[in-house]
Design an enzyme around this catalytic site. Sequence first.
Site, PDB file in Angstrom:
ATOM      1  N   CYS A 130       0.959  -1.220  -0.062  1.00  0.00           N
ATOM      2  CA  CYS A 130      -0.131   0.127   0.062  1.00  0.00           C
ATOM      3  C   CYS A 130       0.834   1.446   0.057  1.00  0.00           C
ATOM      4  O   CYS A 130       0.665   2.339  -0.715  1.00  0.00           O
ATOM      5  CB  CYS A 130      -0.879   0.121   1.021  1.00  0.00           C
ATOM      6  SG  CYS A 130      -0.129  -0.113   2.638  1.00  0.00           S
ATOM      7  N   PRO A 167      -3.874  -9.850  10.378  1.00  0.00           N
ATOM      8  CA  PRO A 167      -2.776 -10.463  10.686  1.00  0.00           C
ATOM      9  C   PRO A 167      -1.713 -10.731   9.529  1.00  0.00           C
ATOM     10  O   PRO A 167      -0.476 -10.763   9.736  1.00  0.00           O
ATOM     11  CB  PRO A 167      -3.513 -12.030  10.779  1.00  0.00           C
ATOM     12  CG  PRO A 167      -4.761 -11.572  11.102  1.00  0.00           C
ATOM     13  CD  PRO A 167      -5.253 -10.436  10.469  1.00  0.00           C
TER      14      PRO A 167
END
Length: 296
Positions: A130, A167
């Site tokens: 990202c 996670p």
Amino acid sequence: MNSTGKKLKIAIIGSGNIGTDLLIKAIHSEYLECSLFIGRDFKSAGLAKAISLGIKVSDRSIKAIEENPDVCDLVFDATSAKNHEAHWDILKKLGKPVIDMTPAKLGAICVPSENLQEASLSDNINMITCGGQASIPIACAIRRAHASEQLDYVEVVSSIASRSAGPATRANIDEYVETTEKAICQFSGSKKSKAILILNPAVPCIDMQTSVTVKLEKVNLELLKKEVDATIAKIQKYVPGYSLLLPPTFENGRVIVTVKVQGNGDYLPKYAGNLDIINCAAISVAEEFSKRKFGV
């Protein structure tokens, strides 16, 4: 607009937040059709969501494709860097192109605003991270505005809502940093780079913010602002929530630009722009595959 009406069949491996958001985005796409959504547990929220939408699902992970290769034309791997290595060995033998959502560093690195057509010719496309998707176009804009100068150092600091880091993100922090730094240097031509990821626990949750800092002796602010504005407009075509937060600023031999990313809210909360930007980028790559396949 898809004048042919034909859609590329895709399979998504990974029924977590990223995979499920990809599913919703694919359903909204006029170029893609999700023919199989794959996880490991029918009790997972992602598989339950897919079933409720009438999407064919499987809990057999990569075996679902291995046993029925004709189920799809292209695969999204939204699992983990470690799992992707094993998946790619199988998909490569099956001749299935894959868009890798993990920081596995195996495929051609892609930032759609910079190299969509070139990267989409590869059979394994890595969507970096990202932070990479948010920062690299800005670093490239800075480079273009100062083509005669060598960039010595690029620093990228991304702050995301802690609740948007699942996670897989937390388990792959080292890979995130390494992959982002490598991609920054590759695209910007910088000698060195530094990537920092901050998980902000603030409530209400913050939108993703990414600051790009580049060392420069001189800066052409007028030209740089034009390059940054053009870059943002280009990214907004596939990431509507991408916007300029701090325009180019020059002080103490450094250029600083800060952008914000708000998600579409397709499956995830709007504050999860960190997940949305990489998924929007991946969908644009898959749509490029579809356009090429059907001659759109």
